[in-house]
Design an enzyme around this catalytic site. Structure first.
Site, PDB file in Angstrom:
ATOM      1  N   LYS A  61      -0.154  -8.851  -5.307  1.00 22.83           N
ATOM      2  CA  LYS A  61       0.470  -7.532  -4.968  1.00 22.83           C
ATOM      3  C   LYS A  61       1.996  -7.421  -5.322  1.00 22.83           C
ATOM      4  O   LYS A  61       2.691  -8.772  -5.283  1.00 22.83           O
ATOM      5  CB  LYS A  61       0.093  -7.472  -3.531  1.00 22.83           C
ATOM      6  CG  LYS A  61       0.979  -6.420  -2.565  1.00 22.83           C
ATOM      7  CD  LYS A  61       0.357  -5.270  -2.959  1.00 22.83           C
ATOM      8  CE  LYS A  61       0.952  -4.164  -2.215  1.00 22.83           C
ATOM      9  NZ  LYS A  61       0.498  -2.745  -2.826  1.00 22.83           N
ATOM     10  N   ASN A  85      -3.914   6.640  -3.990  1.00 24.62           N
ATOM     11  CA  ASN A  85      -3.446   5.903  -3.187  1.00 24.62           C
ATOM     12  C   ASN A  85      -1.821   5.918  -2.937  1.00 24.62           C
ATOM     13  O   ASN A  85      -1.324   6.350  -3.975  1.00 24.62           O
ATOM     14  CB  ASN A  85      -3.615   4.110  -3.260  1.00 24.62           C
ATOM     15  CG  ASN A  85      -2.670   3.562  -4.051  1.00 24.62           C
ATOM     16  OD1 ASN A  85      -1.504   3.088  -3.663  1.00 24.62           O
ATOM     17  ND2 ASN A  85      -2.900   3.461  -5.510  1.00 24.62           N
ATOM     18  N   ILE A  87       0.201   3.833  -0.898  1.00 25.91           N
ATOM     19  CA  ILE A  87       0.341   2.449  -0.176  1.00 25.91           C
ATOM     20  C   ILE A  87       2.200   2.448  -0.017  1.00 25.91           C
ATOM     21  O   ILE A  87       2.528   2.290   1.185  1.00 25.91           O
ATOM     22  CB  ILE A  87      -0.148   1.247  -0.652  1.00 25.91           C
ATOM     23  CG1 ILE A  87      -1.676   1.487  -0.659  1.00 25.91           C
ATOM     24  CG2 ILE A  87       0.049   0.040   0.178  1.00 25.91           C
ATOM     25  CD1 ILE A  87      -2.490   1.579   0.361  1.00 25.91           C
ATOM     26  N   GLY A  88       2.620   2.564  -1.179  1.00 22.64           N
ATOM     27  CA  GLY A  88       3.949   2.198  -1.176  1.00 22.64           C
ATOM     28  C   GLY A  88       4.559   0.932  -1.198  1.00 22.64           C
ATOM     29  O   GLY A  88       5.733   0.604  -0.709  1.00 22.64           O
ATOM     30  N   CYS A 148       5.404   2.139 -10.397  1.00 24.58           N
ATOM     31  CA  CYS A 148       4.650   2.595  -9.089  1.00 24.58           C
ATOM     32  C   CYS A 148       5.028   3.954  -8.689  1.00 24.58           C
ATOM     33  O   CYS A 148       6.358   4.369  -8.515  1.00 24.58           O
ATOM     34  CB  CYS A 148       5.066   1.707  -7.849  1.00 24.58           C
ATOM     35  SG  CYS A 148       4.039   2.166  -6.427  1.00 24.58           S
ATOM     36  N   GLY A 262      -9.814   1.533 -14.464  1.00 22.36           N
ATOM     37  CA  GLY A 262     -11.163   2.076 -14.299  1.00 22.36           C
ATOM     38  C   GLY A 262     -12.228   1.019 -14.730  1.00 22.36           C
ATOM     39  O   GLY A 262     -13.256   1.401 -14.800  1.00 22.36           O
ATOM     40  N   GLY A 283      -8.957  -3.431 -11.012  1.00 20.83           N
ATOM     41  CA  GLY A 283      -8.202  -3.062  -9.808  1.00 20.83           C
ATOM     42  C   GLY A 283      -9.478  -2.447  -8.858  1.00 20.83           C
ATOM     43  O   GLY A 283      -9.894  -3.300  -7.953  1.00 20.83           O
TER      44      GLY A 283
END
Ligand SMILES: Cc1cc2nc3c(=O)[nH]c(=O)nc-3n(C[C@H](O)[C@H](O)[C@H](O)COP(=O)(O)OP(=O)(O)OC[C@H]3O[C@@H](n4cnc5c(N)ncnc54)[C@H](O)[C@@H]3O)c2cc1C
Ligand SMILES: Cc1cc2nc3c(=O)[nH]c(=O)nc-3n(C[C@H](O)[C@H](O)[C@H](O)COP(=O)(O)O)c2cc1C
Ligand code: FES
Lengths: 322, 279
Positions: A61, A85, A87-88, A148, A262, A283
């Site tokens: 992560k 997502n 999540i940040g 991100c 994917g 993922g």
């Protein structure tokens, strides 16, 4: 034409041992199947469900210098064949990462290569995370996340501008002699241009794709499904886009490419390798089936065996386009 | 400064979990929009504790792919009972499954209800499908000789799910309905307020809509009674890695799937329904 003659190899499938190893950025991995950052933590939670020693490499992560709190909830929404997502990059910071995750990995799975995914708000922050990790053992390399879509400063802002991308890469390069992977964003017009920029700035390898910026709306409440309104799309829905970008980048740079987006099974993985990826990462599929990575390792072996391919690395770039 | 993340991070509480391939034993309508699915799942059934959940892969290769979390309503004879409300794609697909259909689950997961030694009389508060995780708890309390009073709420009398189970094992069951078709007319919080005023409880266990859980937690606090709540969050992984299920607590952000779904009500930061970004 059979894949065997296509690859110019004449070894039969019978006797020769299958070689699943691949080399990326100076690292030799036992197999080409990695975990995608943010979908596997550092592996600890999966320990009871997956044989971690069979994972090609664990990509952790995202880790930042200080703790990051992440974004408001709801942070996920399922969409057709995928999920969003936001999540940040919530994470407890590099010190806690070293104390808990790296220590645990070193004690329980010393032989699995660990690639630490690094985040920052500024070039200096990225470099400082790496500098701190340089003082520790048990890090095989770094994956710099300049892609991100879920943070205001840093993240994708670096990955969508070739000068900024090169600047972060240079700062990280200066901080380490260990293998340096730079993770690219698909939210650009010309991904090959960014890939060339980070290669020129010293990246040993590029990985792609991070999530595609997306959105979903709840028609009952008229509200966005994510508190942050927009988020990153992952899962099977993005595979064709990911594959196209891997193919473009593999044709544009000399460094190896880690492909993702994917991937659910060995055929998906083989597609990425044929398009030019040296290794692949899994993922979202981990959430559905925690044993996806090891299933893909077994599946790739079978895929090669049935086609008389003795080295999985021979799949890389073996796409036939004429 | 407090870490904005659980201390237990990486220290998975789900040591017993496994993927289990399960077979549907039965799947019946309970009332409008609610079903009861019985799964043959001997491994999980033997390990699960009250308040824990399973992450169910309802079907593969349909229009959705992620697992869905469900509390274990009851576990007996190698089977798990799941009480579910049909809301969207996943639960609709669930309502269409039939006897002998196969699926798989990850379980048992999460931190369930704590039952401290010496407990004498517990108040169980179930709002709607909040009755689901309280079923196993009510049975376990009865087994341990702890008295239980159950307050349950639903829109109509027909939708007071699991009422039979509670009436079988609890000392007392009070129903509240929006339309007054059974029990008292009104919200459960009216009944819980009265009961807590009467006194005699040494624990409150609550599950239901978060506004209800919060209100009951406040009442328990005023009454000086310990309170545990089971909270729902959207969950992708269900095992602690994705951080989609965070709950704001006075000890930083925790994961509902590992540190919860059951939390001590005093630990939950009820006013922080949304955690503001730090930067
Ligand atoms: C630990 C835990 C235990 C649960 N136990 C039960 C149970 O015993 N019985 C039961 O009926 N339900 C339970 N739920 C809720 C259940 O998981 C959701 O209702 C289900 O995932 C909805 O799936 P769907 O595909 O039908 O809905 P979707 O199409 O995904 O969504 C439909 C609607 O349901 C809401 N929703 C989706 N997932 C959740 C969720 N996890 N929590 C709350 N709302 C959600 C969505 O926001 C949307 O409004 C539990 C949830 C958690 C986290
Ligand atoms: C919940 C979630 C969290 C993620 N966190 C990170 C992260 O911390 N750093 C990163 O570089 N990528 C992160 N990603 C992106 C994935 O690593 C991957 O690039 C992307 O999801 C595409 O692969 P997939 O379709 O197989 O999931 C995250 C993805 C998801 C779904
Ligand atoms: S659901 Fe993934 S961390 Fe809780």
């Amino acid at each position: 034409m059979s894949p065997r003659s296509l690859l110019g190899t004449d070894q039969g499938s019978g006797g020769a041992a299958l070689d699943l190893s691949v080399r990326i950025a100076g690292l030799t991995l036992a197999n080409p199947v990695l975990t995608a950052s943010g979908t596997f933590a550092s592996g600890r939670e999966y320990a009871g469900l997956v044989d971690l020693d069979r994972v090609g490499a664990i990509v952790t992560k995202g880790v930042s210098l200080e703790p990051w709190a992440g974004n408001p909830s709801p942070r996920i929404a399922e969409t057709a064949s995928g999920m969003l997502n936001s999540i940040g990059l919530q994470n407890p910071g590099v010190e806690a990462f070293i104390a808990k995750d790296l220590t645990w990995l070193a004690a329980h799975h010393p032989d699995v290569p660990v690639i630490v995914n690094v985040s920052g708000h500024t070039c200096a922050e990225y470099a400082r995370v790496i500098e701190r990790l340089e003082e520790t053992e048990g890090v095989a390399g770094y994956e710099v996340n300049i892609s991100c879509p879920n943070v205001e400063h840093g993240g994708m802002a670096f990955g969508t501008d070739r000068y900024a991308a090169a600047e972060v890469t240079s700062a990280c390069r200066a901080a380490t002699g260990r293998p340096l992977v730079v993770k690219l964003s698909p939210n650009v017009t010309d991904v090959a241009e960014i890939a060339r920029a980070v290669e020129d700035a010293g990246a040993d390898c590029v990985s792609l794709i991070n999530t595609l910026l997306g959105m979903a709306v709840d028609t009952e409440t008229f509200r966005p499904m994510l508190a942050r309104v927009v988020g990153g799309l992952s899962g099977p829905a993005i595979k064709p886009v990911a594959l196209r970008m891997v193919w473009q980048v593999a044709g544009a740079v000399d460094v190896p490419v880690i492909g993702m987006g994917g991937i659910r099974d060995a055929r998906d993985a083989a597609e990425f390798m044929l398009a030019g990826a040296t290794a692949v990462a899994v993922g979202t599929a981990n959430f559905v089936d925690p044993a996806t990575v090891t299933h893909i390792v077994d599946g790739l072996a079978e895929f090669c065996r049935t086609r008389g391919i003795v080295r999985v690395a021979d799949l890389t770039g073996a796409l036939v386009t004429d | 400064m407090r870490m904005p993340m659980c201390e237990a991070c990486g220290d998975s509480g789900n040591r017993d979990m496994a993927v289990e391939h399960v077979v549907v034993r039965s799947n019946d309508r309970v009332c409008e929009g609610v079903g009861l699915m019985v799964l043959e799942a001997p491994a999980t059934a033997s390990k699960v504790r009250p308040g824990q959940f399973v992450h169910l892969r309802i079907a593969s290769d349909r229009e959705f792919m992620l697992r869905r979390p469900f509390s274990v309503h009851r576990a007996h004879g190698g089977t798990l009972e799941i009480l579910y409300q049909v809301l969207g794609r996943g639960t609709r697909a669930m309502s269409l499954t039939q006897r002998e259909d196969r699926m798989d689950l990850i379980g048992p997961l999460g931190h369930g209800w704590d039952i401290p030694d010496g407990l004498t009389h517990a108040l169980l508060v179930a709002g709607g499908l909040g009755a689901a995780p309280l079923g196993m708890l009510a049975e376990e309390l009865a087994r341990r000789g702890v008295a239980a009073t159950v307050v349950m709420g639903a829109p109509t009398g027909e939708r007071l799910v699991a009422r039979d189970l509670f009436e079988r094992v609890a000392r007392r069951v009070e129903a509240c309905t929006d339309d007054g078709s059974a029990g008292e007319k009104g919200f459960v919080t009216v009944a819980t307020h009265r009961l807590l005023d009467e006194g005699g409880f040494d624990m409150v266990y609550a599950c239901g809509p978060e506004v209800m859980a919060k209100a009951v937690a406040g009442q328990a606090f005023e009454a000086g009674v310990a309170c545990q709540v089971s909270l729902e969050r959207l969950m992708a992984c269900g095992i602690g890695v994705c951080l989609s299920c965070v709950v704001a607590t006075v000890n930083g952000q925790k994961r509902a799937c590992v540190d919860g779904p059951v939390f001590d009500a005093r630990e939950v930061s009820w006013d922080v329904s949304e955690i503001p970004p730090r930067h």
